[in-house]
Design a protein around this motif. Structure first.
Motif, PDB file in Angstrom:
ATOM      1  N   ASN A  41     148.733 -62.856  12.805  1.00 26.23           N
ATOM      2  CA  ASN A  41     149.918 -63.523  13.336  1.00 26.23           C
ATOM      3  C   ASN A  41     150.807 -62.475  13.995  1.00 26.23           C
ATOM      4  O   ASN A  41     151.344 -61.598  13.320  1.00 26.23           O
ATOM      5  CB  ASN A  41     150.671 -64.231  12.202  1.00 26.23           C
ATOM      6  CG  ASN A  41     152.071 -64.645  12.613  1.00 26.23           C
ATOM      7  OD1 ASN A  41     152.315 -65.022  13.763  1.00 26.23           O
ATOM      8  ND2 ASN A  41     153.011 -64.554  11.678  1.00 26.23           N
ATOM      9  N   PHE A  92     150.221 -71.838   8.251  1.00 24.56           N
ATOM     10  CA  PHE A  92     149.325 -71.582   7.124  1.00 24.56           C
ATOM     11  C   PHE A  92     149.211 -72.732   6.133  1.00 24.56           C
ATOM     12  O   PHE A  92     148.385 -72.672   5.224  1.00 24.56           O
ATOM     13  CB  PHE A  92     149.736 -70.293   6.416  1.00 24.56           C
ATOM     14  CG  PHE A  92     149.446 -69.061   7.239  1.00 24.56           C
ATOM     15  CD1 PHE A  92     148.172 -68.511   7.264  1.00 24.56           C
ATOM     16  CD2 PHE A  92     150.427 -68.480   8.017  1.00 24.56           C
ATOM     17  CE1 PHE A  92     147.887 -67.400   8.036  1.00 24.56           C
ATOM     18  CE2 PHE A  92     150.158 -67.362   8.791  1.00 24.56           C
ATOM     19  CZ  PHE A  92     148.881 -66.817   8.809  1.00 24.56           C
ATOM     20  N   SER A 162     147.987 -61.121   1.712  1.00 24.20           N
ATOM     21  CA  SER A 162     148.774 -61.131   2.940  1.00 24.20           C
ATOM     22  C   SER A 162     149.537 -59.819   3.071  1.00 24.20           C
ATOM     23  O   SER A 162     149.875 -59.181   2.073  1.00 24.20           O
ATOM     24  CB  SER A 162     149.756 -62.306   2.956  1.00 24.20           C
ATOM     25  OG  SER A 162     150.801 -62.086   2.026  1.00 24.20           O
ATOM     26  N   SER A 173     152.518 -66.952   4.283  1.00 22.31           N
ATOM     27  CA  SER A 173     151.118 -66.899   4.712  1.00 22.31           C
ATOM     28  C   SER A 173     150.195 -66.711   3.513  1.00 22.31           C
ATOM     29  O   SER A 173     149.013 -67.008   3.581  1.00 22.31           O
ATOM     30  CB  SER A 173     150.899 -65.774   5.730  1.00 22.31           C
ATOM     31  OG  SER A 173     151.105 -64.497   5.153  1.00 22.31           O
ATOM     32  N   THR A 302     145.683 -62.344   5.621  1.00 22.91           N
ATOM     33  CA  THR A 302     146.601 -62.635   6.720  1.00 22.91           C
ATOM     34  C   THR A 302     147.364 -61.360   7.054  1.00 22.91           C
ATOM     35  O   THR A 302     147.927 -60.712   6.164  1.00 22.91           O
ATOM     36  CB  THR A 302     147.587 -63.765   6.357  1.00 22.91           C
ATOM     37  OG1 THR A 302     148.470 -63.337   5.317  1.00 22.91           O
ATOM     38  CG2 THR A 302     146.825 -64.992   5.895  1.00 22.91           C
TER      39      THR A 302
END
Length: 547
Positions: A41, A92, A162, A173, A302
């Motif tokens: 992201n 997410f 994450s 996330s 993530t």
């Protein structure tokens, strides 16, 4: 006759089962089931960045993703309040704020009659430092994330982690049941977590922090990666309308240590490319230390990168600084992809690159350079006038309880005590707000509570309207207009388009022109992994990937 019927029944079952197996096999032949899913992201990334900076990118980063992956070129994040925090939660979970509940950084809790923060949770403590920056959790996120659903599908065997510079990106996330969520502690410069996720701080994270990368990066200057004259895709470095750091410094090179002293913390790292370097290095260490992607049970990581974070609006999309951030991010992504190839094995990982929100061109730039009919809306002045209007209409009193971005919360207890009609007050206030220049549309909450707009063109608001957490009046600004506050930094965009690229695990090169939404990521990943998409998601499987 019975034997004939039995034969026909057996034949029919054989055909049905055979067709099901063929369908399953055809999907698995198109896309291999990956051992590790990595969702990248890039916060506040515009869809035009890759095209604009293409000639300056190297081969292994953004170019590799585009030249070998599937590009969804018509992807949107349709939210009322466009921020990283609302976008990450949407991306997410696969549902909109109307369901996951993260309508903003803060909202007014009518039951407790107080403002609440989306993250803060005093029940938990910081793990990894003595600061207060880990006293947070995902408890206010009302929906499961992709990591939560993956855990459920594998009976807890999948590993979920994450990484981010900001806690909201790391937490939302990761979800509720992740094995770890890590972010930058702006006070110490260390990567930390919350006791919501882990009790004992891993030794490998402690060793990483012992290297004091934050101190290293803030002790150096930020100079351009390429020769200064190579940034033809951007405005000149000393562009007069570019505000710069603290409305003072807007040309290379930057003394990051001086900026750190001005910020009073390591927060400044988020606004430089070296924050992304730290995130990437931490990701590589995490993959190795936690043995991600080493068996046939899929794991999830993530990775949340930044686009100058809180200083994004002070420089803008066409600044040399933003281009330099992306040229350096290109190298970080190339390093991460190469590491995945060597660690997990080429074709054994799935990479999804997207963004939790986009960014807008500055108002002054659009007005001065292109004579666009845009401007600023002053929310404080607008609310002050609304208060006066309500006082004239209903008597002197504190009718407004709380204001948060494009949402206004009324004092409902007072309205009930005065025996007023809440819907009427909402409608009159919305009509009043609609008169201001720069306001596209203001609507009363009662309209959404009755479902009047749920299937209309006003999806930005209806997607985000949560009955318990949203305001009484919600409004949108005209295209290109932005709020301008007196005493706080503006974080705002009206751009709904976001990038989305799928790469690895048998994904073939293609360009998908069909409409795709951010909520489609979760069900599509589950389809690729061979699991049924979670029933709660509002998105669709991007079937075009399987063509």
């Amino acid at each position: 006759m019975k034997n004939c019927l039995k034969y026909l029944t057996t034949l029919l079952l054989t055909v049905l089962v055979g067709n099901t197996l063929i369908a399953q096999q055809s999907n698995s032949e198109i896309i291999n089931s990956p051992r590790l899913v990595v969702v990248i992201n890039v916060e506040q990334m515009r869809t035009d960045y890759i095209g604009r900076f293409w000639n300056k990118f190297q081969q292994g980063g953004f170019k590799r993703l585009l030249e070998e992956g599937a590009v969804c070129s018509n992807t949107s994040m349709n939210l009322h309040v466009q921020k990283s925090i609302t976008g990450v939660a949407t991306l997410f979970t696969g549902v909109y704020p109307s369901r996951h509940g993260i309508v903003n950084d803060n909202w007014y809790d009518r039951l407790r009659s107080k403002e609440v923060n989306a993250l803060e949770d005093d029940y938990y403590i910081t793990v990894g430092s003595d600061s207060e920056e880990g006293k947070i959790s995902a408890s206010k996120l009302l929906s499961p994330t992709i990591g939560d659903d993956l855990k459920i599908n594998t009976r807890g065997k999948s590993k979920v982690f994450s990484i981010a510079l900001n806690p909201e990106s790391a937490v939302f996330s990761a979800g509720h049941s992740a094995d770890g969520a890590y972010w930058l502690d702006t006070q110490t410069g260390a990567m930390i977590s919350s006791s919501y996720y882990i009790e004992l701080f891993p030794d490998w994270v402690r060793l990483f922090n012992d290297k004091k990368f934050a101190e290293l990066y803030t002790s150096r200057d930020w100079s351009t990666l390429l020769p200064a004259g190579s940034y033809e895709e951007s405005l000149q470095d000393d562009y007069i309308l570019e505000k710069g750091f603290y409305n003072k410094w807007n040309t290379f090179p930057y003394n990051i240590n001086k900026l750190k002293d001005r910020a009073g913390s390591y927060k400044i790292l988020k606004a430089t490319p070296f924050g992304n370097t730290m995130v990437k290095d931490f990701a590589v260490n995490l993959i190795q230390a936690e043995n991600l992607g080493k068996d046939n049970i899929p794991d999830l990581l993530t990775v949340n990168f930044s686009s100058m974070d809180y200083e994004n609006g002070e420089f803008g999309p066409v600044s040399v600084e933003m281009q330099d951030v992306y040229l350096r991010l290109d190298q970080e992504i190339a390093h991460l992809i190469n590491y995945l190839d060597n660690s997990v094995g080429k074709g054994n990982s799935l990479i999804v690159l997207t963004s939790s929100c986009s960014s807008s061109y500055p108002v002054d730039y659009l007005k001065e350079e292109y004579n666009m009919p845009v401007g600023y809306v002053a929310p404080e002045s607008m609310v002050a006038l609304l208060k006066s209007y309500l006082n004239i209409s209903y008597g002197q009193n504190d009718w407004i309880e709380f204001v948060s971005d494009q949402q206004i919360y009324f004092n409902r207890d007072l309205i009930e005590k005065k025996e007023l009609d809440l819907e009427e007050v909402q409608r009159k206030a919305a009509t009043f707000i609609n008169q201001f220049e720069g306001v596209k549309l203001a609507l009363p909450a009662s309209s959404f509570e009755q479902g009047d707009y749920l299937k209309s063109q006003l999806t930005l608001i209806s997607n985000s309207f949560n009955f318990k957490r949203s305001g009484d009046v919600l409004y949108l600004l005209e295209d290109g207009w932005q709020p301008q506050y007196k005493y706080q930094r503006t974080i705002y965009t009206d751009q709904v388009r976001i990038p989305m690229i799928w790469y690895g695990a048998g994904i073939r090169k293609q360009r998908i022109l069909e409409k795709v939404e951010a909520v489609d990521v979760v069900p599509t990943i589950f389809e690729i992994l061979g699991y049924d998409p979670p029933a709660h998601t509002q998105g669709r499987v991007i079937s075009e990937l399987f063509r």
